[in-house]
Design a protein around this motif. Structure first.
Motif, PDB file in Angstrom:
ATOM      1  N   LYS A   1       0.831  -1.198   0.000  1.00  0.00           N
ATOM      2  CA  LYS A   1       0.000   0.000   0.000  1.00  0.00           C
ATOM      3  C   LYS A   1       0.873   1.258   0.000  1.00  0.00           C
TER       4      LYS A   1
ATOM      5  N   LYS B   1       0.335   5.793  -1.013  1.00  0.00           N
ATOM      6  CA  LYS B   1      -0.413   6.860  -1.672  1.00  0.00           C
ATOM      7  C   LYS B   1       0.008   6.917  -3.137  1.00  0.00           C
TER       8      LYS B   1
ATOM      9  N   GLN C   1      -8.146   2.380  -0.842  1.00  0.00           N
ATOM     10  CA  GLN C   1      -7.323   3.533  -0.494  1.00  0.00           C
ATOM     11  C   GLN C   1      -5.871   3.111  -0.308  1.00  0.00           C
ATOM     12  N   ASN C   2      -4.951   3.890  -0.844  1.00  0.00           N
ATOM     13  CA  ASN C   2      -3.519   3.591  -0.802  1.00  0.00           C
ATOM     14  C   ASN C   2      -3.184   2.281  -1.505  1.00  0.00           C
TER      15      ASN C   2
ATOM     16  N   THR D   1      -5.427  -1.682  -7.287  1.00  0.00           N
ATOM     17  CA  THR D   1      -6.795  -1.378  -7.722  1.00  0.00           C
ATOM     18  C   THR D   1      -6.909  -1.315  -9.237  1.00  0.00           C
TER      19      THR D   1
ATOM     20  N   THR E   1      -7.028  -2.129  11.496  1.00  0.00           N
ATOM     21  CA  THR E   1      -7.574  -2.317  10.148  1.00  0.00           C
ATOM     22  C   THR E   1      -8.597  -3.447  10.138  1.00  0.00           C
TER      23      THR E   1
ATOM     24  N   GLU F   1     -17.791   2.536   1.268  1.00  0.00           N
ATOM     25  CA  GLU F   1     -16.608   2.936   2.016  1.00  0.00           C
ATOM     26  C   GLU F   1     -15.457   1.991   1.721  1.00  0.00           C
ATOM     27  N   ALA F   2     -14.349   2.538   1.287  1.00  0.00           N
ATOM     28  CA  ALA F   2     -13.147   1.747   1.060  1.00  0.00           C
ATOM     29  C   ALA F   2     -12.333   1.724   2.361  1.00  0.00           C
TER      30      ALA F   2
ATOM     31  N   HIS G   1      -9.140   1.575   4.674  1.00  0.00           N
ATOM     32  CA  HIS G   1      -7.767   2.097   4.547  1.00  0.00           C
ATOM     33  C   HIS G   1      -6.787   0.941   4.554  1.00  0.00           C
TER      34      HIS G   1
END
Length: 276
Positions: A102, A104, A170-171, A176, A223, A273-274, A276
């Motif tokens: 993961k 950004k 996300q990240n 993805t 998580t 909602e994804a 994190h």
């Protein structure tokens, strides 16, 4: 209800997790033989023994072929070995893949981006292409439900995508985008080959508690708690739940489904909602 899966199955990623659960489900459903593919031989051999223990076909055989799907020649070897052993391949479950690390989007290293893409896009392309090439050459597999209205099939291919292709992880940009690509690959291949009796579909699991997920270096208790709270079922999925669905998608009873992306995520997408 009989699924009429009396042919030969091929499972990629069969050494553990969803892949192994899928192999076991095929064996229990009555396949005559199964080809088990993955990077390492030992877990494939163990999966083969476990399949034999529950197989319902009296002449069942399991055959292990170590395979690196990120290598085109290795994929070609897998299909050649499968045909050499069994003469045909009727049901393919392409469960192999990688999540990567993961990060950004702006911080994703080029080598990480390309590494995930090599396995999750190029590897799946090579698998599906070579599987189609085998299926195109074989006769349709007749079953008790085959008829003029419901023609026998040459084969079924199920590709592992992910719920991340519905709600971006996300990240997880390097991962993805490959799952969006997998859905597109599935639709393109299905469009081109359905008329020849080859069905191709994708399955999109959500958070499934597997060895790979549990061992991910970025997992945390926080998580895991967030994933469970965001799920309407308030739990992770089981590998067997995905494996069972893949086998049902492979059945000729499911003969009118092509180019579909089947979401199996415990309702995670309902919140939009994804995690994190």
């Amino acid at each position: 209800m009989q699924l009429y899966l009396n042919g030969i199955a091929l499972v990629v990623g069969a050494g553990q997790g969803i892949g192994k659960a899928t192999a076991l489900a095929y064996a229990e459903a009555g396949v005559r033989g199964i080809v088990l593919a993955g990077r390492t031989l030992e877990p494939l051999l163990k999966a083969g023994e476990d399949c034999k223990a529950i197989a319902t076909h009296k002449d069942f055989e399991a055959y292990a072929v170590p395979t690196d799907i990120a290598n085109e020649d290795s994929v070609k070897n897998l299909l050649a070995k499968a045909v050499e052993k069994f003469g045909r391949v009727d049901y393919c479950a392409n469960v192999g893949g990688t999540m990567g690390m993961k990060a950004k989007f702006s911080t994703i290293a080029t080598e990480d981006w390309l590494s995930v893409q090599q396995t999750n896009i190029n590897g799946i392309f090579w698998l599906v292409r070579e599987q189609i090439r085998v299926m195109e050459k074989q006769e349709r597999l007749e079953t008790p439900i085959s008829s003029e209205r419901r023609p026998a099939e040459r084969g079924s291919i199920v590709v592992l995508s992910a719920a991340a292709a519905i709600i971006a992880l996300q990240n997880g940009g390097a991962y993805t985008h490959t799952k969006y690509a997998t859905n597109g690959l599935t639709k393109a291949a299905a469009q081109d080959h359905a008329a020849n009796g080859i069905r191709i579909n994708a399955i999109l699991p959500g958070y499934i508690l597997t060895e790979g997920l549990a061992a991910h270096p970025q997992k945390t208790a926080e998580t895991a708690k967030h994933i469970i709270e965001a799920s309407p079922l308030h739990r992770f999925g089981c590998a067997e739940e995905v494996g069972d669905m893949i086998v049902m998608m492979s059945s000729p009873r499911n003969g009118y489904m092509i180019g579909s992306s089947v979401l199996v995520d415990g309702g995670q997408n309902l919140s939009g909602e994804a995690v994190h």
